[in-house]
Design an enzyme around this catalytic site. Structure first.
Site, PDB file in Angstrom:
ATOM      1  NE  ARG A   3      31.514  44.579  35.909  1.00 55.82           N
ATOM      2  CZ  ARG A   3      31.468  45.846  35.551  1.00 55.82           C
ATOM      3  NH1 ARG A   3      30.378  46.345  35.002  1.00 55.82           N
ATOM      4  NH2 ARG A   3      32.482  46.635  35.770  1.00 55.82           N
TER       5      ARG A   3
ATOM      6  CB  CYS B  56      34.971  43.958  33.934  1.00 54.82           C
ATOM      7  SG  CYS B  56      34.968  44.968  32.426  1.00 54.82           S
TER       8      CYS B  56
END
Length: 139
Positions: free
Chosen positions: A116, A118
């Site tokens: 991920r 972010c």
């Protein structure tokens, strides 16, 4: 540790467009997602209700739940689930929402966590608080 890289030769790419009523329609010149050679590349999802097209929720919790339900609609359309997501990119309007966002996010990715990124952004479409895009392995 040795690096072993195997080149895969694709004769012709298999590409198709994902279109489902279980996720909001695209609000611009793009599609909900594309599957290319067994990988779903989904457009970013914000907290739009798939039926009404209106924003859902005023808090980061409410919007994150709706965003990830929309992601689930896209996954369902290609007979996949959250465990098959290999990468997410998450955009937060306010990085002070990071911890609260993570609590909701983790509840959807309880078995297999994807890689991920972010990032905090100045603004999102429809003044959303969060947007999530995914890449997933599909059948």
């Amino acid at each position: 540790m040795e690096n072993n890289v195997t080149k895969v030769d694709f004769q012709e790419p298999t590409i198709y467009t994902v279109e489902t009523k279980d996720a909001p329609k695209a609000i611009g010149p793009y599609v909900q997602g594309k599957v290319v050679n067994g990988m779903l590349y989904a457009s970013g999802q914000i907290a739009l209700d798939p039926v009404s097209g209106e924003m859902v929720g005023e808090t980061i919790e409410d919007q994150t739940y709706q965003v990830l339900r929309n992601v689930g609609g896209l996954l369902n359309a290609v007979e996949a689930d959250y465990d098959q997501v290999v990468k997410t990119t998450c955009f937060l309007k306010n990085m002070s929402d990071f911890t609260t966002f993570n609590q909701v996010y983790e509840s959807f990715f309880d078995n297999e966590k994807p890689s991920r990124s972010c990032v905090g952004v100045a603004n999102l479409p429809k003044d959303a608080l969060v947007e999530v895009e995914i890449v997933a392995v599909v059948k």
